[in-house]
Design an enzyme around this catalytic site. Sequence first.
Site, PDB file in Angstrom:
ATOM      1  N   CYS A 330      -5.334 -17.203  21.417  1.00  0.00           N
ATOM      2  CA  CYS A 330      -4.749 -18.543  21.521  1.00  0.00           C
ATOM      3  C   CYS A 330      -4.559 -18.935  22.993  1.00  0.00           C
ATOM      4  CB  CYS A 330      -3.456 -18.630  20.722  1.00  0.00           C
ATOM      5  SG  CYS A 330      -2.948 -20.336  20.364  1.00  0.00           S
ATOM      6  N   HIS A 446      -4.558 -16.379  15.266  1.00  0.00           N
ATOM      7  CA  HIS A 446      -3.439 -15.449  15.200  1.00  0.00           C
ATOM      8  C   HIS A 446      -3.600 -14.582  13.955  1.00  0.00           C
ATOM      9  CE1 HIS A 446      -1.076 -17.209  18.424  1.00  0.00           C
ATOM     10  NE2 HIS A 446      -1.322 -18.409  17.934  1.00  0.00           N
TER      11      HIS A 446
END
Length: 509
Positions: A330, A446
């Site tokens: 991310c 994630h």
Amino acid sequence: MAKAIMIQGTMSNAGKSLLAAGLCRIFRQDGYRVAPFKSQNMALNSFITKEGLEMGRAQAMQAEAAGVEPSVLMNPILLKPTNDTGSQVIVGGEVLGNMSARDYFRYKKQLIPDIMKAYEKLAKENDIIVIEGAGSPAEINLKEDDIVNMGMAKMAQAPVLLAGDIDRGGVFAQLIGTVMLLEKEEQDLVKGLVINKFRGDKTILDPGIAMLEQQSRKPVVGVVPYMDIDVEDEDSLSERLEGTREVKSIDIAVIRLPRLSNFTDFNIFESIPGVSLRYIRRVAELGNPDLIILPGTKNTMEDLLWMRSCGMEAAVKKAAERGCAVFGVCGGYQMLGMTLADPLGVETGGEIRGMELLPMDTVFAGEKTRTRVNGTIQNTGGIFAGLSGAELEGYEIHMGQSSFRRDAAGFAGCEVLPLTRICDCVTGVQKQEGACCGNVYGSYVHGIFDREDVANRVVQALAAKKGLELSEAAVDYAVYKEQQYDKLAEILRQHLDMEQIYQILEAGV
């Protein structure tokens, strides 16, 4: 309507989240439909529901303990700090906007209808609601407009168990002082005290408990020991981020960014024998790891500038030049690119140079990507070539959009490949995502390591590079977490007076 019981604490990190999770599991084991609830959560660890809505990770963990699907109803307000004085405000799982602490303090009472709508819907669907407070109910400067501690207890008509952390010392002053600072009607809501994180011989504590009950006029319903329970932590106060850890055969270093988020992405590595997972803040702590991870962050640009100012960026780039694997997730993935631009001021505005390890540019947009995904890791190169074909599941949650440069094909003399092919669980739309170039990898997903097959392949590849063979592997992470919730419930049953707690629950306020 469900009956409710609330766990409040004398301070942050007193153990509220874990106690609430344990009660959720106990009530579920006893045959009740149970759900967790926290009206307002402040944390950078968040979770994406199957509908694509954002909620606090702690309530998702407690929902797992309760054996139910996480729902944004369980956490209607989530505050994600963007700096020392402001937060992104998320209501009902969607971004309302960024607010300063003072602006939010003035605004938050307008959110009471959202809180009660979520709570009442949850209460109609369950037998018991386990409510968690935040920080301390005795913050005298915040009490008047409170919506998460005694304010929430009043709205839900919930009896309160007040927990104090004896491990930090001063637990009697914590508990008695907190009760004394409450108004009379608030004191009446407190039906029991819990001494948490106790180490030692309880008989030595007994005289103090007698005096505590006399002074506070509240019963102590449990003395809970310091528990070695491995469940997901809520925020940057997590003890797993602290201290130096022993360097084992396979060493993984996670850069502890100032606005670190979703560090639970890497918990699975801690379950693999022979693997050390270290969170580091200073260049001197880096050493010579086998894998460096750049984690998620709530402010990618500021955290990259922090890495640049303290020498961490240079240290990571030198390690990459030596052949050390680098993996960004991310915000960490965004850092690995060539440039980061924020024309709308989503983070800090302007444009900065990236770490220049992947040939891509990131532009921050006003709309947040929030989606659950599944898919596979594609034909990667470098040390993790063996990951090709591994299945993954997780979620995307980010503001920026990254795109590859036209001349990316021959970047740094390496073939640049997309890392994953994923499918949006809601829309069914598929796309290629992430990147790998040599031993540098990045992904927006994630939870990319949560499947034990992925984690095992990562560790085995690192071991093979060193000529090692690890005999033990990661366990099924979902099964492992279920075992931990059962262990938590077993310990709490031994050390809480559950008969008295059921009586408190039944009597209400």
